[in-house]
Design a protein around this motif. Structure first.
Motif, PDB file in Angstrom:
ATOM      1  N   ASP A  53      19.950  -4.040   4.585  1.00 19.93           N
ATOM      2  CA  ASP A  53      21.198  -3.293   4.940  1.00 19.93           C
ATOM      3  C   ASP A  53      21.572  -2.453   3.833  1.00 19.93           C
ATOM      4  OD1 ASP A  53      23.776  -2.662   5.638  1.00 19.93           O
ATOM      5  OD2 ASP A  53      24.379  -4.747   6.338  1.00 19.93           O
ATOM      6  N   SER A  54      21.889  -1.361   4.175  1.00 18.66           N
ATOM      7  CA  SER A  54      22.260  -0.285   2.913  1.00 18.66           C
ATOM      8  C   SER A  54      23.650  -0.717   2.376  1.00 18.66           C
ATOM      9  CB  SER A  54      22.338   1.104   3.396  1.00 18.66           C
ATOM     10  OG  SER A  54      23.373   1.417   4.424  1.00 18.66           O
ATOM     11  N   GLN A  55      24.697  -1.388   3.016  1.00 15.85           N
ATOM     12  CA  GLN A  55      25.942  -1.753   2.811  1.00 15.85           C
ATOM     13  C   GLN A  55      25.920  -3.141   1.938  1.00 15.85           C
ATOM     14  OE1 GLN A  55      28.305   0.390   3.294  1.00 15.85           O
ATOM     15  NE2 GLN A  55      26.998   1.656   4.071  1.00 15.85           N
ATOM     16  N   ASP A  56      24.558  -3.642   1.796  1.00 16.38           N
ATOM     17  CA  ASP A  56      24.495  -5.093   1.193  1.00 16.38           C
ATOM     18  C   ASP A  56      23.587  -4.718  -0.176  1.00 16.38           C
ATOM     19  OD1 ASP A  56      24.183  -7.458   0.237  1.00 16.38           O
ATOM     20  OD2 ASP A  56      23.188  -8.447   2.152  1.00 16.38           O
ATOM     21  N   ASP A  57      24.324  -4.744  -1.178  1.00 14.78           N
ATOM     22  CA  ASP A  57      23.561  -4.651  -2.379  1.00 14.78           C
ATOM     23  C   ASP A  57      23.177  -5.917  -3.141  1.00 14.78           C
ATOM     24  OD1 ASP A  57      25.973  -5.500  -3.004  1.00 14.78           O
ATOM     25  OD2 ASP A  57      26.451  -3.698  -4.597  1.00 14.78           O
ATOM     26  N   LYS A  58      23.350  -7.194  -2.487  1.00 19.06           N
ATOM     27  CA  LYS A  58      23.038  -8.218  -3.261  1.00 19.06           C
ATOM     28  C   LYS A  58      21.675  -8.680  -3.199  1.00 19.06           C
ATOM     29  CE  LYS A  58      25.612 -11.169  -0.442  1.00 19.06           C
ATOM     30  NZ  LYS A  58      25.993 -12.305   0.094  1.00 19.06           N
ATOM     31  N   TYR A  59      20.967  -9.533  -3.981  1.00 16.10           N
ATOM     32  CA  TYR A  59      19.774 -10.189  -3.746  1.00 16.10           C
ATOM     33  C   TYR A  59      19.768 -11.456  -3.517  1.00 16.10           C
ATOM     34  CZ  TYR A  59      18.069  -5.907  -6.799  1.00 16.10           C
ATOM     35  OH  TYR A  59      17.945  -4.700  -7.388  1.00 16.10           O
ATOM     36  N   TYR A  60      18.519 -11.893  -3.045  1.00 21.13           N
ATOM     37  CA  TYR A  60      18.596 -13.245  -2.361  1.00 21.13           C
ATOM     38  C   TYR A  60      17.305 -14.000  -3.012  1.00 21.13           C
ATOM     39  CZ  TYR A  60      21.717 -11.410   1.113  1.00 21.13           C
ATOM     40  OH  TYR A  60      22.693 -10.622   1.674  1.00 21.13           O
TER      41      TYR A  60
END
Length: 672
Positions: A53-60
């Motif tokens: 998701d381009s709006q989600d810049d988190k890492y997991y």
């Protein structure tokens, strides 16, 4: 394996050559792309993933688990463990949140919050020592988190520096890598039942894991307390956990720190790392309360710095996640002190402060230990000294104490002193000298005089001695009658000598003791703590806690199959609530070795042979009504829980429940 990076995010992946790993670039749930491999171990691999998701810049963080087998039951258990962790992360900011878990191509994946920071293996380093203040700050913060975890009935199973993160943004500690999920990779299915593979204990880290967990039998929350205590001692001494010296059931460490650690704090840590589970703090709440007491009693001049306790976090209970149903709790061993699944069954004065002698008698897995630890905790809250002696440990010693009354009683006195000194008292151990120099020829008198003169006179608070598994010395002609007669003397001394009012005793056993006269036995004085079987109303309480809505007919069918046996009822409800089996499947499998009680049934079968009571039990099973059998063998069968007394005629007995009747009639050659 480390679960962190200690540098800015835009430095996460430069210079890494992970192209050879088949997981790199893999997409999970059409949402997460594997970006980088972090590490691996016996249970699986860990990766960093990014969102599509381009709006989600988190890492997991993605954990890929490697089950040793493929079986639907393994996936069910993994889902259960993952869902519990998901709830934990949602309600406590110092536990990583679980965003998703899935099965893909027969592999399990756990997708969790990425913690930007470093683990404590970078702070707790070999050869470098923490101060007492640093260590108490660390313990306070982790015990705060574990109090929440234990309150929800969950065991971490793998506390160590590498599983505690220091978060960069706020410097708070975050507890990661719960061992319950990693355990999935060590399991096998035999006869339709999940078991631990004895050759793979990867969720148990050598050095940090207590003895019972290393043997595959974690003792609920006290196992976490041991691992955390070892971590703290490692920080104080600069000696790695695996290199800490252990001798005679103790961790030897105090000589490494000298006077740099206060006596009270050293005693606190030694209690945490006791090899005997029941001698440790039973959960994080109790340990945290004890730590707070130590700091409250510390002189203000040595405590001028800011209090080591971090601000308390107002964390909502997981009960808010569901208004009525707590997270399921595996019925294995004693029911933890804070468990919502504990059902009080005792109507007598179980917690009475004035009770000098309490006797807890019940069969195996009937709740004796669960009741006893609650009595112990009540006495501890009163400020009393507690000494717990388990006679089962005599199996691990040489035979001399069991063959000589004098040696046995000397060991008895020395064990009391050692227990008290382990808790911070400083009582001189002069037992051998007393025995040698005393002009009294009688060993029982020597023991009585010693306890009065060198123990009761010295202590300033009442002493509670818990004698567990005393059945182990029943029938021992060398010591049992004399020792039990001595306990009766201790009890009767209270009436004539005030000093003996300091002593209270709790005796725990399964069998009746009939080898001595009534006026020389402790088993017919004091207060008997009866633990009756579950009644229908209590089973209804447990049904509600397990989220089960049963009809009266189903409850009656359960009680007919297992009676009100506390352990078997709990196992039945857990398996059904956890969707391991349906109710009808449970009724079908329960009396077989493919059911959840296979190990217990085989254990009982072995004891029928060991104690030579097969023929008497065959008489019970063959009779349509209650029948009278040999009194001694009836005592043995009753202590095993295989029979019950007839209410109208206690001299007659009958089979306890349908489960035992079906199983043992077949194995004893009777028609079903």
């Amino acid at each position: 394996m480390k679960w962190q990076m200690s540098f800015p995010r835009n430095w996460l992946f430069p210079g890494r050559r992970d192209g050879h790993n088949s997981m790199i670039g893999k997409i999970l749930r059409e949402k997460y792309r594997i970006k980088h491999r972090m590490g691996g171990g016996g249970f699986g691999e860990t990766f960093i993933a990014e969102s599509l998701d381009s709006q989600d810049d988190k890492y997991y963080v993605v954990k890929k688990l490697k089950p040793t087998i493929t079986d639907p039951q393994i996936w069910k258990q993994f889902s259960q463990e993952a869902s519990v962790l998901k709830k934990l992360g949602q309600y406590h900011p110092q536990i990583p949140e679980v965003y998703d878990y899935l099965e893909q191509n027969k592999e399990f994946y756990l997708i969790q919050e990425y913690i930007d920071g470093h683990d404590l293996s970078e702070e707790i380093r070999p050869g470098e020592r923490w101060s007492e203040a640093q260590t108490t700050e660390f313990l306070a913060e982790i015990l705060e988190v574990l109090t929440f975890v234990h309150k929800e009935g969950i065991l971490h199973m793998d506390i160590k520096p590498a599983n505690i993160m220091r978060r960069r943004s706020d410097r708070q500690l975050v507890v990661i890598d719960f061992g319950s999920v990693k355990q999935i990779s060590t399991q096998v299915v035999e006869n339709g039942k999940i078991r631990i593979n004895p050759n793979t204990l990867v969720f148990c880290t050598p050095g940090y894991a207590p003895p019972e967990q290393s043997e595959g039998k974690p003792d609920f929350f006290s196992s976490d307390i041991y691992a955390l205590g070892i971590t703290a001692i490692q920080a104080l001494t600069g000696i790695s956990a695996i290199e800490l010296f252990k001798e005679n059931g103790k961790v030897i460490w105090r000589n490494e720190v000298g006077d740099s650690v206060s006596q009270a704090f050293a005693d606190f840590l030694s209690t945490m790392v006791s090899f005997a589970p029941r001698k440790r703090y039973q959960d994080a709440r109790i340990a945290l309360q004890e730590l707070e007491k130590i700091l409250d009693n510390t002189d203000e001049t040595t405590n001028s710095l800011q209090s080591p306790f971090p601000p308390r976090i107002d964390v909502p209970s997981l009960d808010n996640y569901d208004d009525t149903i707590p997270p399921l709790e595996v019925p294995n061993g004693p029911v933890p002190l804070n468990s919502p699944f504990y059902i009080e069954r005792c109507s007598s004065n179980m917690y009475g402060r004035s009770t000098a002698l309490r006797r807890v008698k019940a069969p195996r897995k009937w709740g004796k230990t669960s009741a006893t630890i609650r009595m112990i905790e009540h006495e501890r809250e009163q400020g009393f000294h507690i000494v717990c002696l388990n006679f089962q440990e005599f199996d691990k010693l040489d035979t001399k104490p069991l063959q000589n009354l004098g040696i046995f009683l000397q060991n008895f006195c020395e064990s009391i002193i050692q227990e008290l000194n382990d808790k911070g008292l400083q009582i001189e151990n002069n037992v051998a000298e007393h025995w040698q120099n005393s002009l009294v020829p009688n060993n029982k008198a020597k023991c009585r005089i010693y306890i009065q003169k060198y123990i009761l006179t010295v202590i300033n608070k009442p002493l509670v001695i818990v004698l567990d598994e005393v059945d182990r010395i029943f029938g021992n002609s060398q010591i049992d009658a004399e020792f039990f007669a001595l306990l009766r003397v201790f009890y009767e001394k209270r009436a004539s000598e005030a000093i003996w009012q300091k002593l209270k005793m709790i005796i725990v056993h399964s069998q009746d003791y009939t080898e001595t006269s009534k006026n020389k036995s402790p088993f017919n004085v004091g207060e008997s703590i009866d633990l009756p079987e579950f009644e229908e109303s209590q089973i209804e309480q447990l049904l509600q806690k397990h989220g089960l809505n049963w009809t009266s007919e189903q409850i009656n069918q359960l009680m007919e199959m297992v009676g009100g046996h506390p352990y078997m009822v709990r196992v039945a409800l857990y398996n059904i609530a956890n969707q391991e089996m349906t109710f009808s499947k449970f009724l079908q499998l329960a009396p077989t070795e493919a059911g959840p009680f296979s190990r217990d049934l085989l254990y009982h079968w072995g004891n029928l042979e060991k104690y030579d009571v097969k023929n008497e039990y065959r008489k019970v099973l063959a009779a349509k009504e209650a029948v009278q059998i040999d009194a001694q063998k009836a005592n043995i069968l009753e202590s095993m829980g295989l029979i019950g007394r007839d209410k109208n005629n206690p001299n007659k007995v009958k089979c306890f429940c349908k489960l035992y009747r079906l199983y043992f009639r077949q194995h004893l050659g009777l028609e079903r």
